[in-house]
Write a protein that holds these residues in place. Structure first.
Motif, mmCIF file in Angstrom:
data_model
loop_
_atom_site.group_PDB
_atom_site.id
_atom_site.type_symbol
_atom_site.label_atom_id
_atom_site.label_comp_id
_atom_site.label_asym_id
_atom_site.label_seq_id
_atom_site.Cartn_x
_atom_site.Cartn_y
_atom_site.Cartn_z
ATOM 1 N N PRO A 183 79.384 22.888 50.148
ATOM 2 C CA PRO A 183 77.958 23.004 50.484
ATOM 3 C C PRO A 183 77.537 21.948 51.496
ATOM 4 C CG PRO A 183 78.215 22.017 48.314
ATOM 5 C CD PRO A 183 79.596 22.443 48.754
ATOM 6 N N THR A 184 76.607 22.333 52.353
ATOM 7 C CA THR A 184 76.038 21.400 53.313
ATOM 8 C C THR A 184 74.725 20.846 52.788
ATOM 9 O OG1 THR A 184 74.799 23.125 54.466
ATOM 10 C CG2 THR A 184 77.083 22.731 55.184
ATOM 11 N N LEU A 185 74.188 19.862 53.506
ATOM 12 C CA LEU A 185 72.907 19.280 53.087
ATOM 13 C C LEU A 185 71.789 20.311 53.142
ATOM 14 C CD1 LEU A 185 71.328 16.736 52.265
ATOM 15 C CD2 LEU A 185 71.033 16.243 54.703
ATOM 16 N N THR A 186 71.782 21.126 54.170
ATOM 17 C CA THR A 186 70.726 22.139 54.317
ATOM 18 C C THR A 186 70.855 23.225 53.257
ATOM 19 O OG1 THR A 186 70.662 21.713 56.693
ATOM 20 C CG2 THR A 186 69.665 23.752 55.923
ATOM 21 N N SER A 187 72.070 23.712 53.022
ATOM 22 C CA SER A 187 72.241 24.777 52.025
ATOM 23 C C SER A 187 71.924 24.296 50.615
ATOM 24 C CB SER A 187 73.679 25.307 52.090
ATOM 25 O OG SER A 187 74.605 24.279 51.748
ATOM 26 N N HIS A 223 68.544 18.780 61.412
ATOM 27 C CA HIS A 223 68.776 20.184 61.047
ATOM 28 C C HIS A 223 68.106 20.512 59.710
ATOM 29 C CE1 HIS A 223 71.049 23.702 59.598
ATOM 30 N NE2 HIS A 223 71.166 24.008 60.894
ATOM 31 N N LEU A 224 68.155 19.572 58.784
ATOM 32 C CA LEU A 224 67.504 19.782 57.495
ATOM 33 C C LEU A 224 65.988 19.891 57.644
ATOM 34 C CD1 LEU A 224 67.628 19.745 54.337
ATOM 35 C CD2 LEU A 224 67.374 17.257 54.499
ATOM 36 N N GLN A 225 65.372 19.048 58.421
ATOM 37 C CA GLN A 225 63.922 19.093 58.604
ATOM 38 C C GLN A 225 63.482 20.358 59.332
ATOM 39 O OE1 GLN A 225 63.022 15.442 60.630
ATOM 40 N NE2 GLN A 225 63.058 14.213 58.749
ATOM 41 N N LEU A 226 64.265 20.827 60.273
ATOM 42 C CA LEU A 226 63.883 22.023 61.021
ATOM 43 C C LEU A 226 63.975 23.288 60.173
ATOM 44 C CD1 LEU A 226 65.568 21.335 64.488
ATOM 45 C CD2 LEU A 226 63.143 21.186 63.913
ATOM 46 N N HIS A 227 64.927 23.372 59.275
ATOM 47 C CA HIS A 227 65.152 24.596 58.510
ATOM 48 C C HIS A 227 64.471 24.589 57.135
ATOM 49 C CE1 HIS A 227 68.311 25.018 61.561
ATOM 50 N NE2 HIS A 227 68.341 26.302 61.258
ATOM 51 N N THR A 228 64.186 23.437 56.578
ATOM 52 C CA THR A 228 63.599 23.383 55.230
ATOM 53 C C THR A 228 62.290 22.604 55.173
ATOM 54 O OG1 THR A 228 64.857 21.385 54.638
ATOM 55 C CG2 THR A 228 65.888 23.518 54.203
ATOM 56 N N GLY A 229 62.028 21.752 56.148
ATOM 57 C CA GLY A 229 60.828 20.930 56.106
ATOM 58 C C GLY A 229 60.915 19.748 55.173
ATOM 59 N N VAL A 230 62.084 19.454 54.658
ATOM 60 C CA VAL A 230 62.291 18.338 53.736
ATOM 61 C C VAL A 230 62.657 17.100 54.532
ATOM 62 C CG1 VAL A 230 63.686 17.466 51.828
ATOM 63 C CG2 VAL A 230 62.979 19.865 51.866
ATOM 64 N N SER A 231 61.994 15.994 54.226
ATOM 65 C CA SER A 231 62.259 14.734 54.904
ATOM 66 C C SER A 231 63.153 13.853 54.036
ATOM 67 C CB SER A 231 60.950 14.003 55.201
ATOM 68 O OG SER A 231 60.241 13.736 53.995
ATOM 69 N N VAL A 232 63.882 12.945 54.702
ATOM 70 C CA VAL A 232 64.794 12.025 54.031
ATOM 71 C C VAL A 232 64.369 10.602 54.379
ATOM 72 C CG1 VAL A 232 67.180 11.322 53.697
ATOM 73 C CG2 VAL A 232 66.657 13.710 54.210
ATOM 74 N N HIS A 233 64.171 9.765 53.356
ATOM 75 C CA HIS A 233 63.787 8.367 53.546
ATOM 76 C C HIS A 233 64.989 7.480 53.201
ATOM 77 C CE1 HIS A 233 59.509 9.482 53.849
ATOM 78 N NE2 HIS A 233 59.795 10.373 52.904
ATOM 79 N N PHE A 234 65.326 6.581 54.114
ATOM 80 C CA PHE A 234 66.427 5.657 53.913
ATOM 81 C C PHE A 234 65.850 4.284 53.579
ATOM 82 C CE2 PHE A 234 67.902 8.892 56.911
ATOM 83 C CZ PHE A 234 69.026 9.358 56.242
ATOM 84 N N LEU A 235 66.149 3.794 52.395
ATOM 85 C CA LEU A 235 65.617 2.520 51.917
ATOM 86 C C LEU A 235 66.758 1.545 51.682
ATOM 87 C CD1 LEU A 235 63.013 3.901 49.348
ATOM 88 C CD2 LEU A 235 62.662 3.332 51.766
ATOM 89 N N SER A 236 66.416 0.263 51.795
ATOM 90 C CA SER A 236 67.456 -0.778 51.706
ATOM 91 C C SER A 236 67.708 -1.234 50.284
ATOM 92 C CB SER A 236 67.079 -1.981 52.583
ATOM 93 O OG SER A 236 66.918 -1.586 53.930
ATOM 94 N N TYR A 258 78.336 19.715 56.291
ATOM 95 C CA TYR A 258 77.596 20.259 57.434
ATOM 96 C C TYR A 258 78.408 20.106 58.711
ATOM 97 C CZ TYR A 258 74.322 20.160 61.349
ATOM 98 O OH TYR A 258 73.722 20.360 62.568
ATOM 99 N N ILE A 259 79.083 18.956 58.884
ATOM 100 C CA ILE A 259 79.888 18.730 60.092
ATOM 101 C C ILE A 259 81.055 19.708 60.152
ATOM 102 C CG2 ILE A 259 81.339 17.049 61.285
ATOM 103 C CD1 ILE A 259 79.536 14.864 60.085
ATOM 104 N N GLN A 260 81.686 19.953 59.022
ATOM 105 C CA GLN A 260 82.809 20.889 58.992
ATOM 106 C C GLN A 260 82.359 22.306 59.326
ATOM 107 O OE1 GLN A 260 86.067 20.074 58.575
ATOM 108 N NE2 GLN A 260 85.438 17.922 58.528
ATOM 109 N N GLU A 261 81.167 22.653 58.906
ATOM 110 C CA GLU A 261 80.676 24.013 59.163
ATOM 111 C C GLU A 261 80.189 24.178 60.592
ATOM 112 O OE1 GLU A 261 77.109 26.991 57.613
ATOM 113 O OE2 GLU A 261 77.786 25.326 56.351
ATOM 114 N N GLU A 262 79.502 23.202 61.122
ATOM 115 C CA GLU A 262 78.914 23.335 62.451
ATOM 116 C C GLU A 262 79.944 23.127 63.554
ATOM 117 O OE1 GLU A 262 75.880 24.240 63.336
ATOM 118 O OE2 GLU A 262 75.308 24.583 61.242
ATOM 119 N N ARG A 263 80.837 22.156 63.410
ATOM 120 C CA ARG A 263 81.758 21.818 64.500
ATOM 121 C C ARG A 263 83.117 22.504 64.383
ATOM 122 N NH1 ARG A 263 80.746 15.354 65.709
ATOM 123 N NH2 ARG A 263 78.499 15.538 66.135
#
Length: 493
Positions: A257-261, A337-350, A244-249
């Motif tokens: 592939p990016t996380l959103t795609s 960007h992922l939440q805005l375009h797909t509505g999918v949430s990401v949970h970070f657990l320890s 995603y960073i390579q594509e956007e910046r």
């Protein structure tokens, strides 16, 4: 009576009346002779048994019927006597059988036979139709009872204390092969629901199914739920974010592939699923990145101290591929960007224990979701809190009306009990407030009628005061005087 033709011509002439009288005397004497003989035979020893038998048969001695010979003798004696001159007692006459059972039935015609057949057929059809109607009614009642029972069981299965028993957690086998697979399986089984180890369309994912209320645990009648939780490894997650960073910046689209795609591709393959991602132990990546950065810095400083020589780069982990560097800011940008375009949430657990707790919590949420949706169907477009939904009791004496008026004022947004009490002290009823509005001369005066009311908070030296203000005063004016039910209370007057 006929005069015999062979009578002697020289015999003296006897009048007819005298001859009839003599004949009658002879009949009477004959009957008396028969009666005397009967009485004599009655007391004879040979006839005692016969008399007892006749009494047992239901006839007394005086009522015993005459024999056929006696009846014929008497009838021959009086056959030539006119009816008005010789009438016998009724018990002397022969019995006549006139009962309807022994009468000969009349012969029916063909029309009557056909009519009776049609009537019998009609009655039989009516009985069969009645029986069919009763059977249909019984089946309809049984069907209604079965439907009510099924609805009751379905409603019972949606209750929070019962719904978890009807849930089936489907776990991908690849997820159990990881470090926390055993902990996950133990947590799901301890929850009280069923667990099924099946290969899922998404790798390392957990999905849910709801068993029908009447189905047995061994039956396969399960309805799949839409929610899916997928575990994503740190390596895959960082790689997708780097793409995603390579594509956007840098504008390098299509290289990786990016996380959103990647998530959008999964949504196209499974349009009925609601996906959420879980990443475990992401902090290890940032700690390793920090240590590597510090190490490079130390090596650079050491190289400068040695005379600016080049430092040889070594690859750790036996030549394994090194993950690209991604900062926390870049990671958060990719997740947003992922939440805005797909509505999918990401949970970070320890830890994996946190992952097991997350799956347990999600299982409860999925199980109770239908019950909560039904509970929220109140028919109102606004939210009612529990303390307001019960209402205020008012008795016949009017006790409780003051609290009803106070609660009506507190329904406004940002109105505290102290503000409602201040208005209530000045105008204890809506009628008194309406009278005060009628005494005002202009609309401006009506709008600012309640603005200067003081609101007291606390008691003693810590008490504070402030005014109601023009905003609440205007909204109360609109409530009491506006005739349009669609009028907004926040609109300008």
């Amino acid at each position: 009576m006929m005069i015999s033709s062979d009578s002697d011509d020289n015999a003296p002439y006897v009048p007819l009346a005298q001859r009839l009288k003599q004949r009658q005397d002879n009949v009477i004497s004959a009957s008396s002779t028969v009666a005397n003989e009967k009485d004599a035979e009655q007391y004879s020893p040979s006839n005692l048994a016969g008399s007892q038998l006749s009494c047992q048969n239901g006839f007394s001695e005086s009522e015993r019927p005459l024999s056929v010979h006696q009846v014929r003798t008497v009838s021959r004696g009086v056959s030539d006597v006119p009816d008005e001159m010789a009438t016998l007692p009724q018990q002397w006459l022969p019995p006549t059988d006139t009962s309807p059972a022994k009468r000969k039935p009349a012969k029916r015609t063909a029309e009557e036979i056909q009519a009776s057949r049609e009537e019998a057929l009609r009655r039989r059809q009516a009985r069969e139709a009645q029986q069919r109607g009763k059977e249909v009614l019984r089946q309809e009642q049984e069907r209604q009872r079965a439907e009510k029972k099924a609805l009751a069981e379905a409603a019972k299965a949606l209750r929070p204390e019962e719904c978890i028993k009807h849930m089936v957690v489907a776990v991908d086998p690849a997820l159990l092969q990881l470090e926390g697979g055993g902990t996950l399986l133990a947590s799901v089984q301890a929850l009280g629901c069923s667990c099924a180890i099946e290969k899922q369309p998404l790798p390392r994912s957990v999905s849910w199914m709801r068993r029908a209320p009447c189905a047995q645990p061994d039956d396969g009648q399960c309805v799949p739920e839409a929610h899916v939780v997928m575990h994503m490894t740190v390596d895959d997650f960082i790689t997708l974010i780097h793409g995603y960073i390579q594509e956007e910046r840098h504008g390098r689209s299509g290289t990786s592939p990016t996380l959103t795609s990647w998530v959008q591709e999964q949504q196209r393959r499974h349009p009925t699923k609601i996906l959420s991602l879980v990443v475990i132990e992401l902090e290890k990546y940032f700690r390793s990145q920090k240590s590597q950065s510090q190490k490079r810095f130390r090596e650079a400083v050491a190289g400068e101290e040695r005379g600016g020589g080049q430092v040889k780069k070594r690859r750790r982990n036996g030549g394994a591929e090194v993950l690209p560097e991604v900062s926390r800011v870049e990671l958060e940008e990719a997740v947003v960007h992922l939440q805005l375009h797909t509505g999918v949430s990401v949970h970070f657990l320890s830890t994996w224990k946190d992952f097991s707790d997350h799956i347990t919590m999600t299982t409860k949420a999925v199980a109770e979701a239908p019950f909560k949706r039904e509970r929220e169907k109140t028919g109102f477009s606004f939210h009612l809190e529990s303390e307001w939904a019960g209402g205020q009791r008012v008795d016949k004496a009017g006790k409780g009306l003051l609290q009803v008026w106070k609660r009506q004022i507190q329904q406004f947004n940002r109105v505290s009990p102290d503000m409602a009490s201040a208005i209530l002290a000045a105008y204890p009823s809506p009628q008194l407030l309406r009278k005060a509005y009628n005494q005002c001369k202009s609309d401006r005066e009506k709008i600012s009628l309640l603005s200067d009311l003081l609101i007291r908070r606390g008691e003693g030296v810590t008490s504070t005061t402030r005014r109601v203000g023009p905003e609440l005063s205007k909204r109360l004016f609109l409530l009491m005087n506006c005739c349009d039910p669609e009028q907004s209370l926040d609109s300008t007057v």
